[in-house]
Design a protein around this motif. Structure first.
Motif, mmCIF file in Angstrom:
data_model
loop_
_atom_site.group_PDB
_atom_site.id
_atom_site.type_symbol
_atom_site.label_atom_id
_atom_site.label_comp_id
_atom_site.label_asym_id
_atom_site.label_seq_id
_atom_site.Cartn_x
_atom_site.Cartn_y
_atom_site.Cartn_z
ATOM 1 N N THR A 201 0.833 -1.204 0.000
ATOM 2 C CA THR A 201 0.000 0.000 0.000
ATOM 3 C C THR A 201 0.868 1.254 0.000
ATOM 4 N N GLU A 202 0.239 2.369 -0.417
ATOM 5 C CA GLU A 202 0.858 3.685 -0.278
ATOM 6 C C GLU A 202 0.094 4.431 0.809
ATOM 7 N N TYR A 203 0.799 4.943 1.768
ATOM 8 C CA TYR A 203 0.161 5.531 2.942
ATOM 9 C C TYR A 203 0.367 7.036 3.016
ATOM 10 N N ARG A 204 0.833 7.668 1.941
ATOM 11 C CA ARG A 204 1.193 9.083 1.949
ATOM 12 C C ARG A 204 0.045 9.943 2.490
ATOM 13 N N GLY A 205 0.319 10.724 3.512
ATOM 14 C CA GLY A 205 -0.670 11.647 4.057
ATOM 15 C C GLY A 205 -1.428 11.120 5.260
ATOM 16 N N LEU A 206 -1.297 9.842 5.569
ATOM 17 C CA LEU A 206 -1.991 9.297 6.737
ATOM 18 C C LEU A 206 -1.289 9.731 8.019
ATOM 19 N N THR A 207 -2.060 10.056 9.039
ATOM 20 C CA THR A 207 -1.488 10.441 10.331
ATOM 21 C C THR A 207 -1.108 9.193 11.117
ATOM 22 N N MET A 208 -0.355 9.380 12.173
ATOM 23 C CA MET A 208 0.017 8.258 13.035
ATOM 24 C C MET A 208 -1.221 7.629 13.660
ATOM 25 N N ALA A 209 -2.204 8.454 14.013
ATOM 26 C CA ALA A 209 -3.443 7.929 14.603
ATOM 27 C C ALA A 209 -4.184 7.056 13.596
ATOM 28 N N GLN A 210 -4.203 7.478 12.341
ATOM 29 C CA GLN A 210 -4.868 6.682 11.306
ATOM 30 C C GLN A 210 -4.118 5.377 11.048
ATOM 31 N N MET A 211 -2.805 5.422 11.073
ATOM 32 C CA MET A 211 -2.011 4.202 10.893
ATOM 33 C C MET A 211 -2.278 3.215 12.025
ATOM 34 N N THR A 212 -2.393 3.732 13.240
ATOM 35 C CA THR A 212 -2.700 2.879 14.392
ATOM 36 C C THR A 212 -4.081 2.266 14.241
ATOM 37 N N GLU A 213 -5.035 3.061 13.791
ATOM 38 C CA GLU A 213 -6.395 2.559 13.565
ATOM 39 C C GLU A 213 -6.407 1.475 12.498
ATOM 40 N N LEU A 214 -5.614 1.671 11.437
ATOM 41 C CA LEU A 214 -5.532 0.675 10.363
ATOM 42 C C LEU A 214 -4.971 -0.637 10.883
ATOM 43 N N ARG A 215 -3.896 -0.549 11.646
ATOM 44 C CA ARG A 215 -3.300 -1.784 12.195
ATOM 45 C C ARG A 215 -4.303 -2.527 13.076
ATOM 46 N N ARG A 216 -5.054 -1.769 13.862
ATOM 47 C CA ARG A 216 -6.047 -2.389 14.745
ATOM 48 C C ARG A 216 -7.164 -3.051 13.933
ATOM 49 N N SER A 217 -7.571 -2.428 12.847
ATOM 50 C CA SER A 217 -8.669 -2.972 12.032
ATOM 51 C C SER A 217 -8.265 -4.235 11.283
ATOM 52 N N LEU A 218 -6.961 -4.420 11.053
ATOM 53 C CA LEU A 218 -6.492 -5.604 10.332
ATOM 54 C C LEU A 218 -6.387 -6.836 11.223
ATOM 55 N N GLY A 219 -6.437 -6.659 12.534
ATOM 56 C CA GLY A 219 -6.413 -7.792 13.448
ATOM 57 C C GLY A 219 -5.019 -8.249 13.812
ATOM 58 N N ARG A 220 -4.960 -9.213 14.723
ATOM 59 C CA ARG A 220 -3.681 -9.669 15.265
ATOM 60 C C ARG A 220 -2.890 -10.530 14.301
ATOM 61 N N GLU A 221 -3.569 -11.137 13.323
ATOM 62 C CA GLU A 221 -2.872 -12.044 12.406
ATOM 63 C C GLU A 221 -2.306 -11.335 11.186
ATOM 64 N N THR A 222 -2.410 -10.023 11.160
ATOM 65 C CA THR A 222 -1.840 -9.233 10.062
ATOM 66 C C THR A 222 -0.953 -8.137 10.649
#
Length: 209
Positions: free
Chosen positions: A30-51
């Protein structure tokens, strides 16, 4: 060939990325240009523990992909890159990325690899539209349960059907025996009547003493 030379301080990062490619059922770039740290944290959480979702340098990711036997990802490794290494259900991870990208258009899915085969961004979107492994397993379990219930009902009905069949056979046998039984006694009665008549005739024919 400059990107094939790994500095000692980068070797551990390459080894970790190589393990990610090798040990994962899928990897989505993926390209994440422009995403904030809070959004990156939210993305990681939404992908679950196995990702796992990690930002990486393209040069190191190219070397790691080649070391893992994947040779056709170079064109995807440009611009700011973060890779989602999926060890669970690829469909669930694809759904998570798709849904997050809808809410956060700055996240761009560039493509990826599934079981060693390269996927385009469009193919990952199609993957996200599939039913998850859990749903498929639930449907399979439901179908098997229905089949088992049907089989159990059939087995439960067998004793009743067999009993009815046995009763019908007994009734048929009794009916057949009832028609044949009178024949023999009737013949015996006729023979007895003839013998009695002959005895009377002999008695009449005998002279009186």
């Amino acid at each position: 060939m400059a990107d094939t030379q790994v500095r000692p301080d980068k070797a551990s990062a390459v080894a970790e990325l190589t393990g990610g490619f090798r040990d994962s059922s899928a990897a989505v770039l993926t390209e994440y240009r422009g995403l904030t740290m809070a959004q990156m944290t939210e993305l990681r959480r939404s992908l679950g523990r196995e990702t796992t979702y990690a930002v990486t340098k393209n040069t190191l990711a190219k070397i790691a992909a080649r070391d893992a036997g994947i040779t056709d990802l170079d064109e995807l490794l440009s611009g700011p890159t973060a890779i989602a290494f999926v060890k669970g259900d690829p469909v669930e991870a694809a759904k998570g990325l798709r849904d997050f990208a809808k809410a956060n258009p700055l996240l761009v899915v560039k493509g990826g690899v599934l079981d060693g085969k390269k996927l385009t961004a469009e193919e990952i979107t199609k993957l996200a539209d599939l039913e998850s492994r859990e749903i498929l397993l639930a449907k399979l379990a439901g179908a098997m349960q229905a089949k088992m219930a049907q089989a159990a009902a059939t087995f439960n009905a067998l004793p009743t059907q067999l009993a009815r069949l046995a009763q019908a056979l007994q009734e048929k046998k009794a009916a057949e025996g009832g028609t044949d039984a009178p024949t023999a006694p009737a013949a015996d009665a006729s023979a007895d009547a003839d013998a009695s008549a002959d005895a009377d005739a002999s008695a009449e024919a005998a002279p009186e003493a």
